[in-house]
Motif scaffolding. Sequence first.
Motif, short mmCIF file in Angstrom:
data_model
loop_
_atom_site.label_atom_id
_atom_site.label_comp_id
_atom_site.label_asym_id
_atom_site.label_seq_id
_atom_site.Cartn_x
_atom_site.Cartn_y
_atom_site.Cartn_z
N PRO A 64 0.96 -1.53 -0.08
CA PRO A 64 -0.23 0.06 0.17
C PRO A 64 0.53 1.41 0.17
O PRO A 64 0.71 2.16 -0.74
N GLN A 65 1.81 1.65 0.62
CA GLN A 65 2.55 2.21 0.31
C GLN A 65 3.79 2.51 -0.72
O GLN A 65 4.14 4.27 -1.46
N ASP A 66 3.94 1.54 -1.94
CA ASP A 66 3.86 2.19 -3.32
C ASP A 66 2.49 2.91 -3.58
O ASP A 66 3.26 2.72 -4.93
N ILE A 67 1.82 2.09 -3.63
CA ILE A 67 0.60 2.54 -4.52
C ILE A 67 0.47 3.55 -5.18
O ILE A 67 1.00 5.12 -4.23
N ASP A 68 0.80 4.17 -6.58
CA ASP A 68 1.03 5.70 -7.51
C ASP A 68 -0.63 6.09 -7.19
O ASP A 68 -0.87 5.71 -7.90
N PRO A 69 -1.20 7.32 -6.69
CA PRO A 69 -2.74 7.71 -6.96
C PRO A 69 -2.57 8.69 -8.32
O PRO A 69 -3.22 8.56 -8.52
N ILE A 70 -1.50 8.84 -9.03
CA ILE A 70 -1.10 9.46 -9.61
C ILE A 70 -2.40 8.46 -11.01
O ILE A 70 -3.06 8.48 -12.10
N GLU A 71 -1.22 7.33 -10.95
CA GLU A 71 -1.88 6.02 -11.72
C GLU A 71 -2.95 5.52 -11.78
O GLU A 71 -3.75 5.51 -12.54
N LEU A 72 -3.55 5.62 -10.15
CA LEU A 72 -5.76 5.25 -10.03
C LEU A 72 -6.11 6.37 -10.35
O LEU A 72 -6.88 6.30 -11.77
N THR A 73 -5.32 7.68 -10.17
CA THR A 73 -6.52 8.36 -11.05
C THR A 73 -6.92 8.55 -12.40
O THR A 73 -7.12 9.36 -12.96
N THR A 74 -4.94 8.50 -13.37
CA THR A 74 -5.55 8.36 -14.50
C THR A 74 -6.49 7.29 -14.84
O THR A 74 -6.80 7.05 -15.91
N LEU A 75 -5.93 6.12 -14.29
CA LEU A 75 -7.25 5.30 -14.27
C LEU A 75 -8.64 5.02 -14.71
O LEU A 75 -9.60 5.15 -15.63
N LEU A 76 -9.19 5.91 -13.51
CA LEU A 76 -10.64 6.90 -12.75
C LEU A 76 -10.80 7.39 -14.67
O LEU A 76 -12.36 7.65 -14.63
N LEU A 77 -10.23 8.49 -14.55
CA LEU A 77 -10.52 9.48 -15.46
C LEU A 77 -11.08 8.86 -16.89
O LEU A 77 -11.66 9.42 -17.88
N ARG A 78 -10.65 7.49 -17.31
CA ARG A 78 -11.15 6.78 -18.35
C ARG A 78 -12.85 7.46 -17.48
O ARG A 78 -13.68 6.79 -18.89
N LEU A 79 -13.49 7.63 -16.18
CA LEU A 79 -15.14 7.32 -17.02
C LEU A 79 -15.23 8.34 -17.74
O LEU A 79 -16.49 8.36 -17.79
N GLU A 80 -14.37 9.85 -17.42
CA GLU A 80 -14.93 10.52 -18.05
C GLU A 80 -16.13 10.39 -19.22
O GLU A 80 -16.75 11.08 -19.69
N LYS A 81 -15.50 10.36 -20.20
CA LYS A 81 -16.03 9.66 -21.42
C LYS A 81 -17.90 8.92 -21.20
O LYS A 81 -18.95 8.89 -22.26
N TYR A 82 -17.77 8.65 -19.83
CA TYR A 82 -19.36 8.29 -19.55
C TYR A 82 -20.11 9.12 -19.27
O TYR A 82 -19.57 9.15 -17.69
N HIS A 83 -21.18 9.49 -19.92
CA HIS A 83 -21.61 11.31 -18.83
C HIS A 83 -22.28 10.69 -17.54
O HIS A 83 -22.93 11.89 -16.78
N ASN A 84 -23.33 9.54 -17.47
CA ASN A 84 -24.18 9.48 -16.45
C ASN A 84 -22.86 9.15 -15.42
O ASN A 84 -23.79 8.95 -14.32
N VAL A 85 -21.47 8.52 -15.52
CA VAL A 85 -21.10 8.30 -13.76
C VAL A 85 -20.82 9.72 -13.27
O VAL A 85 -20.49 10.78 -13.94
N GLU A 86 -21.42 9.68 -12.53
CA GLU A 86 -21.43 10.76 -11.34
C GLU A 86 -19.78 11.04 -10.62
O GLU A 86 -19.31 12.17 -10.06
#
Length: 687
Positions: A64-86
């Motif tokens: 858990p200490q080595d988890i990169d938040p930026i990589e996770l955020t980049t992965l979650l940004l893939r949800l932007e193209k789904y307009h109904n996801v809040e």
Amino acid sequence: MFINSIRTNLILISTVAILCFGASILYVTLEKHETLYRDSVQQNLAALSENMASDLVRHLAIDPQDIDPIELTTLLLRLEKYHNVEYAKVFAKNWEEITPYYSPKFMKNNSLEDAFDTNTLKYLDVGIHIYKGKLIAKRPVGEAKLTLGYLIIVTEYQKPIIQSRQSLLLGLLPYFSLVMLVTFLGLLWAHHRFLTPLSHLSSFAKRVQKTKDYSTKVPAVGVYEVAELRSNINKMMKTIHAEVNKNTRYTQQLIEQQKTMERLANFDSLTGLPNRQFFMENVRIALARSKRYSSNIALMFFDLDGFKEVNDAYGHEVGDFLLIEVSERLKHCFRDEDIIARLGGDEFLILVNDEPDDLQLITIAERVIEQFKRPIMVKSWEVQIGVSIGIAHASDSNFNLSNFISNADIAMYHSKASGKGTYTMFASHMMEDAKRRLIIANSLAPALQNDEFTLYYHAKVNADEEIVGYEILLRWISKEHGFISPAEFIPIAEQTGKMSAVTQWVLKRMCIEMPTLLEVNDPPVSVAVNLSVYDLKDSNLINYIKDLFDEYRIDPKLIEFEITESAYLENFEKANAFFEQIKELGSSLALDDFGTGYSSLGYLTQLPINTLKIDKQFVDNLGLSERDTLVIQTIINMAHSLKLDICAEGVETREQFDALVGYGCHQLQGYLFAKPVPLSDLTQRKS
């Protein structure tokens, strides 16, 4: 008028039906679309969340200490193209939030506090959920047994469905409106095509109603049923035209028949005399005139003596001819200004006008009585009847119609009580007799309840003068009115419908006293109880007798029921049915007053009786009248041939006893042996 037409109502009904049907189709379509859309959204969110959870495995599989938040955020940004996801959130396996994602739309319209808290999301089951109008996907990251963390994706749910429904509705509405319009126009055309001929028929009917010309025909309009209706109307018009011509010929006949109907309404169809309605109206007018001018009129009330017996003996046809002859004889006894009417049955009323005095009324009454002393020949039958007449003055009734008729009726009954074949002038004291009858009638029920009646036992003996039975006689000593003779209260009980209650009281008292009676007589004797004509009409009497016998343990063989010959002849069919039931019960039957009827010999062989009782009037003349003596001998010989017992009533002299025993009489009854006594006297004699 247009609103109330068939066409308008049919158009309205059809339009409403089409609109309801179209709306139903549209509603079902929208519901089906919503279901499909809901399933599609849920499937898409399930696939999206599954893919995202798979991609998160490699990011959460490290320390858990080595988890990169930026990589996770980049992965979650893939949800932007789904307009109904809040928004979406990634949690560690201990539900510590690692990285959130909030869509621009959510951030614009909401604050972070509007997102679901961790506790709410934590306790949701894994899978797709609809919660508070949101569609939530909860997915574990990693294998189920080795969960690395959790992915939560929250999407907007209600608004997309509403938008999709509105979009579909807007797309379908033009086509729906077009179909409805075309259907409505088609209905208008069809209604016009098929209902216009009915309008022509309506106009034709109005024209015929106005002109009364039934020779016209309906023009050739319409098809199918309308054409058939037009043809039928033309046939009907032809029939009506013929009937109108026929009715015109019958008009004169109807006028003549109207006169006949008026006569039928006011005159008796059998005798041609005025009927009750017409007579009462004339009496009412005569009373009003007499009261106004202080004059007086008289009323005579006639009743034929022996008419019922004639009907029973010769039939109703002979009775009708007799009434016609009576009416003809009456017409010769009165003046033209007097009104003779048939009240009903064998009762006649005569209104005597012009202030007749008592002498004139007596002369008329005697003339009428004399008229009926001569036999009447009816269809080769020589019929002998008499009349009982009651006479009343209008002044004695204070010119009241009801009292006037009642006074004449009371006087007539006095004539019958005096021996029939006579007349009686109404007097005020007769009202006292009528009041006494009313008092006795009203006292009967309380007397039964208070046991004011007593049973008397009149002994019957055999040729050795040994008591073989008793006849029960009823005595009434009223606490208020003293001794009342059976000859007085029995007819009143019969006329007022209380005879059944009296009979039931006698039967029950007889059952109560029977054990004591048997104790004072050795060997056991039979007990005879009299039944009236009204008892034969009581369908419940036989069941009442059975219940009494069962309750008091009475041997039916010791009970004999006596029926008078006249009562039997009046109710031949009912009496036969009752006799059969009595025989089945085990009791015996006696025919009382034998020889006084009109058809005894004709019915005697049909009766299931055990005993004939010779009437007292024959016994009284035994040895004095050769004819009566011969009648008694004939009755006894006939009874022996039919294997019936014979009981003679009213034996009062030793000569009568010796003669009857000599003729073969089995039982005798009369004051020569004993008078009727109550049960208490019998027990005292025994002791």
